[in-house]
Design an enzyme around this catalytic site. Structure first.
Site, mmCIF file in Angstrom:
data_model
loop_
_atom_site.group_PDB
_atom_site.id
_atom_site.type_symbol
_atom_site.label_atom_id
_atom_site.label_comp_id
_atom_site.label_asym_id
_atom_site.label_seq_id
_atom_site.Cartn_x
_atom_site.Cartn_y
_atom_site.Cartn_z
ATOM 1 C CE1 TYR A 249 7.010 7.105 10.478
ATOM 2 C CE2 TYR A 249 7.386 9.819 9.982
ATOM 3 C CZ TYR A 249 7.430 7.669 9.885
ATOM 4 O OH TYR A 249 7.222 7.782 8.079
ATOM 5 C CG ASP B 86 6.581 -9.116 11.702
ATOM 6 O OD1 ASP B 86 7.179 -7.845 11.682
ATOM 7 O OD2 ASP B 86 5.667 -9.696 12.696
ATOM 8 C CB VAL B 87 10.633 -5.555 9.069
ATOM 9 C CG1 VAL B 87 10.740 -5.816 7.052
ATOM 10 C CG2 VAL B 87 9.653 -4.617 9.825
ATOM 11 N NE ARG C 191 -0.116 -0.139 4.823
ATOM 12 C CZ ARG C 191 -0.882 0.968 5.658
ATOM 13 N NH1 ARG C 191 -1.509 1.588 5.274
ATOM 14 N NH2 ARG C 191 -0.333 1.278 6.874
ATOM 15 N N GLY C 192 0.117 2.231 -0.362
ATOM 16 C CA GLY C 192 0.497 4.002 -0.322
ATOM 17 C C GLY C 192 2.197 3.412 -1.231
ATOM 18 C CB ILE C 193 5.123 5.779 -0.556
ATOM 19 C CG1 ILE C 193 5.275 6.924 -0.165
ATOM 20 C CG2 ILE C 193 6.493 5.333 -0.371
ATOM 21 C CD1 ILE C 193 5.192 7.655 0.947
ATOM 22 N NE ARG D 259 3.175 -5.665 10.153
ATOM 23 C CZ ARG D 259 2.375 -5.250 10.395
ATOM 24 N NH1 ARG D 259 3.104 -4.900 12.213
ATOM 25 N NH2 ARG D 259 1.976 -3.911 10.697
ATOM 26 N N GLY E 246 6.938 0.713 7.278
ATOM 27 C CA GLY E 246 7.041 1.650 8.593
ATOM 28 C C GLY E 246 5.502 1.179 9.603
#
Length: 236
Positions: A142, A50-51, A14-16, A36, A79
């Site tokens: 973050y 899973d990182v 998703r996203g970036i 995930r 992230g």
């Protein structure tokens, strides 16, 4: 086109991350994404990982190596956020974000480096944030995780640079994603007022910078922080 490479994008569902994976697919590369849940773009291989778990990363790499060969380009994008003011931030709020965003990047880069050293070729791209350098109230965890990626990339450059391996950081600003869509209208206006370009960026614009860093055109660029932020973080 340039020689097709085996590319892995973490958090590519998703996203970036999704936009980065789509760009590499469009450019004709062999693309795998870790997720995930959910799936990467059409034409990519999605592997569950899973990182925060080194064993799951190792299993994911083994799966990718069997399908596509050794990973030549790693984009560490996975992230999370746990935004809250410092005094309300729990130990877990802090360590969970560091473990995913910073230690997660360490784990995937460490696993990828084995094949890169053997091949004497590699491109490491770490997805940071303008917040990593500019700072942001309510994002101590973050911002710390995202600025840590810069030290990681620069040390990798000194350690692996002579082996034809580059390590760079892309620092997006305010990008139109699910995450920014959740902001209130007032917040969105407040943020836009700070951006010299006067608009949010698109995930495809971040993907374009990543694609360039992974290309042969950027073979002599390493340890750099490339902002994709419409001028928001200038001087940082």
């Amino acid at each position: 086109m340039a020689e097709p490479r085996t590319v892995l994008v973490t958090g590519g569902n998703r996203g970036i991350g999704l936009a980065i994976a789509e760009r590499f697919v469009a450019d004709g590369h062999r693309v795998a994404v870790t997720a995930r849940s959910g799936e990467g773009p059409a034409g990519s291989l999605t592997v569950r990982a899973d990182v925060t778990d080194a064993a799951s990363i190792d299993a994911a790499f083994t799966q990718i190596e069997e399908a596509y060969g050794s990973v030549e380009v790693i984009v560490a994008n996975a992230g999370i956020t746990r935004d809250t003011l410092l005094l309300r931030m729990s130990e877990d709020d802090f360590t969970d974000v560091i473990d995913t965003n910073l230690s997660g990047a360490f784990r995937v880069v460490k696993r990828a480096s084995k094949g890169m050293l053997k091949a004497k070729y590699g491109r490491v791209v770490l997805i940071s944030s303008v917040v990593g350098l500019l700072g942001s109230a309510g994002q101590v965890n973050y911002a710390a995780s995202k600025s840590g990626l810069i030290g990681l990339a620069r040390s990798l450059t000194r350690e692996l640079g002579s082996r034809n391996i580059t390590a760079n950081v892309v620092a997006p600003g305010f990008i139109e994603t699910d995450m920014t869509a959740e902001l209130s209208e007032d917040k969105q206006k407040e943020y836009l007022a700070q951006v010299p370009a006067g608009r949010y960026g698109s995930a495809a614009e971040v993907a374009a910078a990543v694609a360039w860093l992974a290309s042969d055109d950027a073979a002599y660029v390493s340890g750099a922080v490339i902002p994709v932020d419409g001028g928001l973080g200038m001087g940082h």
